[in-house]
Design an enzyme around this catalytic site. Structure first.
Site, PDB file in Angstrom:
ATOM      1  N   ASN A  16      -7.594  -0.187  -5.267  1.00  0.00           N
ATOM      2  CA  ASN A  16      -8.603   0.273  -4.296  1.00  0.00           C
ATOM      3  C   ASN A  16      -8.324  -0.285  -2.908  1.00  0.00           C
ATOM      4  O   ASN A  16      -9.118  -0.080  -1.979  1.00  0.00           O
ATOM      5  CB  ASN A  16     -10.025  -0.106  -4.754  1.00  0.00           C
ATOM      6  N   ASP A  23     -11.198   2.704  -7.219  1.00  0.00           N
ATOM      7  CA  ASP A  23     -11.858   1.483  -7.665  1.00  0.00           C
ATOM      8  C   ASP A  23     -12.104   1.616  -9.171  1.00  0.00           C
ATOM      9  O   ASP A  23     -12.600   2.652  -9.619  1.00  0.00           O
ATOM     10  CB  ASP A  23     -13.199   1.336  -6.921  1.00  0.00           C
ATOM     11  N   PHE A  55      -3.818  -5.994 -13.428  1.00  0.00           N
ATOM     12  CA  PHE A  55      -3.923  -7.099 -12.459  1.00  0.00           C
ATOM     13  C   PHE A  55      -5.198  -7.023 -11.626  1.00  0.00           C
ATOM     14  O   PHE A  55      -5.644  -8.049 -11.112  1.00  0.00           O
ATOM     15  CB  PHE A  55      -2.757  -7.068 -11.460  1.00  0.00           C
ATOM     16  N   ASN A  63     -16.476  -6.892 -11.372  1.00  0.00           N
ATOM     17  CA  ASN A  63     -15.116  -6.375 -11.132  1.00  0.00           C
ATOM     18  C   ASN A  63     -14.132  -6.849 -12.196  1.00  0.00           C
ATOM     19  O   ASN A  63     -13.308  -6.065 -12.683  1.00  0.00           O
ATOM     20  CB  ASN A  63     -14.636  -6.803  -9.742  1.00  0.00           C
ATOM     21  N   TYR A 120     -14.970 -17.436 -11.886  1.00  0.00           N
ATOM     22  CA  TYR A 120     -13.665 -16.763 -11.921  1.00  0.00           C
ATOM     23  C   TYR A 120     -12.998 -16.969 -13.283  1.00  0.00           C
ATOM     24  O   TYR A 120     -12.624 -16.014 -13.973  1.00  0.00           O
ATOM     25  CB  TYR A 120     -12.766 -17.290 -10.788  1.00  0.00           C
TER      26      TYR A 120
HETATM   27  N1  UFG Z   1      -4.847 -27.784  -1.267  1.00  0.00           N
HETATM   28  C1  UFG Z   1      -4.860 -28.642  -0.172  1.00  0.00           C
HETATM   29  N2  UFG Z   1      -5.021 -28.102   1.058  1.00  0.00           N
HETATM   30  C2  UFG Z   1      -5.204 -26.769   1.273  1.00  0.00           C
HETATM   31  C3  UFG Z   1      -5.168 -25.895   0.154  1.00  0.00           C
HETATM   32  C4  UFG Z   1      -4.995 -26.449  -1.110  1.00  0.00           C
HETATM   33  O1  UFG Z   1      -4.717 -29.859  -0.308  1.00  0.00           O
HETATM   34  O2  UFG Z   1      -5.365 -26.355   2.440  1.00  0.00           O
HETATM   35  C5  UFG Z   1      -4.634 -28.357  -2.614  1.00  0.00           C
HETATM   36  C6  UFG Z   1      -5.750 -28.029  -3.589  1.00  0.00           C
HETATM   37  O3  UFG Z   1      -6.792 -28.952  -3.479  1.00  0.00           O
HETATM   38  C7  UFG Z   1      -5.010 -28.112  -4.926  1.00  0.00           C
HETATM   39  C8  UFG Z   1      -3.583 -27.647  -4.579  1.00  0.00           C
HETATM   40  O4  UFG Z   1      -3.486 -27.770  -3.164  1.00  0.00           O
HETATM   41  O5  UFG Z   1      -4.949 -29.426  -5.353  1.00  0.00           O
HETATM   42  C9  UFG Z   1      -3.310 -26.219  -4.967  1.00  0.00           C
HETATM   43  O6  UFG Z   1      -4.362 -25.410  -4.460  1.00  0.00           O
HETATM   44  P1  UFG Z   1      -4.340 -23.816  -4.476  1.00  0.00           P
HETATM   45  O7  UFG Z   1      -5.585 -23.356  -3.800  1.00  0.00           O
HETATM   46  O8  UFG Z   1      -3.034 -23.342  -3.935  1.00  0.00           O
HETATM   47  O9  UFG Z   1      -4.353 -23.436  -6.018  1.00  0.00           O
HETATM   48  P2  UFG Z   1      -5.387 -23.864  -7.164  1.00  0.00           P
HETATM   49  O10 UFG Z   1      -4.653 -24.854  -8.017  1.00  0.00           O
HETATM   50  O11 UFG Z   1      -6.702 -24.253  -6.659  1.00  0.00           O
HETATM   51  O12 UFG Z   1      -5.654 -22.456  -7.871  1.00  0.00           O
HETATM   52  C10 UFG Z   1      -4.756 -21.848  -8.736  1.00  0.00           C
HETATM   53  C11 UFG Z   1      -4.945 -20.347  -8.675  1.00  0.00           C
HETATM   54  C12 UFG Z   1      -6.285 -19.960  -9.183  1.00  0.00           C
HETATM   55  C13 UFG Z   1      -6.486 -20.539 -10.556  1.00  0.00           C
HETATM   56  C14 UFG Z   1      -6.256 -22.023 -10.544  1.00  0.00           C
HETATM   57  C15 UFG Z   1      -6.324 -22.603 -11.920  1.00  0.00           C
HETATM   58  O13 UFG Z   1      -4.771 -19.889  -7.362  1.00  0.00           O
HETATM   59  O14 UFG Z   1      -6.384 -18.550  -9.230  1.00  0.00           O
HETATM   60  O15 UFG Z   1      -4.990 -22.308 -10.023  1.00  0.00           O
HETATM   61  O16 UFG Z   1      -6.931 -23.824 -11.845  1.00  0.00           O
HETATM   62  F1  UFG Z   1      -7.752 -20.316 -10.946  1.00  0.00           F
END
Ligand code: UFG
Length: 339
Positions: free
Chosen positions: A31, A55, A77, A96, A149
């Site tokens: 979508n 959608d 996906f 969704n 999520y």
């Molecule tokens: N982080 C920072 N600074 C930032 C962004 C992220 O320090 O500006 C840190 C976060 O705190 C985390 C690490 O970088 O420790 C990775 O963060 P991301 O946001 O890149 O990824 P996440 O581990 O939070 O999330 C991923 C997927 C999600 C999924 C999750 C599973 O993107 O979809 O893993 O826990 F749900």
């Protein structure tokens, strides 16, 4: 025919790209709420396919797609994927992600679709407690998601599994992704030039944010917490290159012809801390930028690393791009050309 939902998005577009390069017949539904028309245009240059701007909550139109095409495999996906947003607006995620997946599974049953490949997440594990000498998370760990999520994805998994219990002609492969990163490994005149890659709005993921900072598109990168129980105090994640992850989906199509339905972790089995990622971007791209100390982000587990033994043994999946420098370089080259 293979139906890809969310094929204009980050991971879906890499799977579409690989299938088109193998000259397979696909249809893409998207979508364009978080995906891009330009991604579809880029994919069309590899091989022509039908793109349907739709959608998944438009159930009647979705049914028309199943009426029109002879679909053998669905790779699903299309979903929202921001943990923070899901805490603010859970219904957006349940409608969704879970409701639309449920309808899609129902269509697969009515129209005799044989294989369903589903994009799930390590967020289904929540904050796993590692016991004794455990360093990594196996598929056997309890699933106790801590945000809507993760819950929306876990509920979708349950729907898919229940359908497979009663419909013996329907098989599934569920992939629980760890941290997906990098962009299309594509060279032109020996230069790395990704055709598709990651573009979220707003961007929340670490690697694209660090790369944007390295390119001067942001002033600084903030480290979310430096007092975690890890060697350098920052969170550890298992970063997997998107093309290796896409390859697992392609393998699943043939795998399901010979094997039973199953759930697999997708990661490399080792992790890097936030500080290591930042240093690696500085070293790989030979640049420097401002790093600031930020607050912890709510709901961040200190360490999330996969045990990938199962996918390697059962599916014979072999990562090709498990090189942090290449992950970062591909993300950087993609971001450099991103408007
Ligand atoms: N982080 C920072 N600074 C930032 C962004 C992220 O320090 O500006 C840190 C976060 O705190 C985390 C690490 O970088 O420790 C990775 O963060 P991301 O946001 O890149 O990824 P996440 O581990 O939070 O999330 C991923 C997927 C999600 C999924 C999750 C599973 O993107 O979809 O893993 O826990 F749900």
């Amino acid at each position: 025919m293979i139906l890809i939902t969310g094929g204009a998005g980050y991971i879906g577009s890499h799977v579409a790209k690989q299938l088109l390069e193998q000259d397979r017949d696909i249809i893409v539904i998207d979508n364009l709420s978080t995906g891009f028309q330009r991604t579809i245009d880029t994919l069309q240059k590899i091989k022509k396919f039908d793109f349907i701007n739709l959608d998944l909550n438009d159930f009647e139109k979705v049914v028309e797609v199943f009426e029109k095409y002879n679909i053998e495999t669905v790779i699903h996906f299309a979903a929202f994927s921001q943990v923070g947003e899901s805490m603010q607006n859970p219904m957006k995620y349940y409608m969704n992600n879970t409701v639309n997946t449920t309808h899609l599974v129902k269509c697969t049953s009515v129209y005799g679709v044989k294989k369903f490949i589903f994009s799930s997440t390590a967020a289904t594990y929540g904050e796993p407690t590692l016991k004794g000498s455990e360093q990594t998370i196996t598929e056997e760990f309890d699933t106790e998601p801590i945000n809507p999520y993760g819950k929306s994805k876990l509920m979708s998994e349950l729907v898919i599994k229940d359908e497979a219990k009663v419909n013996k002609d329907f098989k599934y492969c569920i992939f629980r992704y760890f941290n997906v990163a990098g962009a299309d490994i594509h060279y032109e005149r020996e230069e790395l030039l990704p055709r598709v890659g990651e573009a979220h709005d707003p961007e929340t993921h670490l690697i694209p944010l660090v790369v944007k900072t390295a390119l001067g598109k942001r002033d600084a990168i903030s480290i979310f917490g430096e007092e975690y129980d890890t060697p350098d105090g920052t969170c550890i994640r298992d970063y997997i290159h998107v093309d290796d992850l896409a390859d697992a989906h392609i393998k699943a199509i043939d795998y399901l012809d010979e094997n039973e339905s199953d759930t697999f972790n997708c990661g490399y089995g080792y992790g890097y801390s936030v500080k290591e990622i930042i240093d690696s971007v500085k070293n790989t791209m030979k640049c420097d930028f401002k790093v600031i100390k930020g607050e912890r982000r709510e709901g961040d587990p200190s360490t999330l690393v996969s045990d990938n033994t199962k996918i390697k043994e059962k599916m014979k999946w072999k990562p090709k791009y498990n090189d942090l420098g290449l992950i970062i370089k591909s993300a950087y080259e993609w971001e450099k050309n991103l408007k």
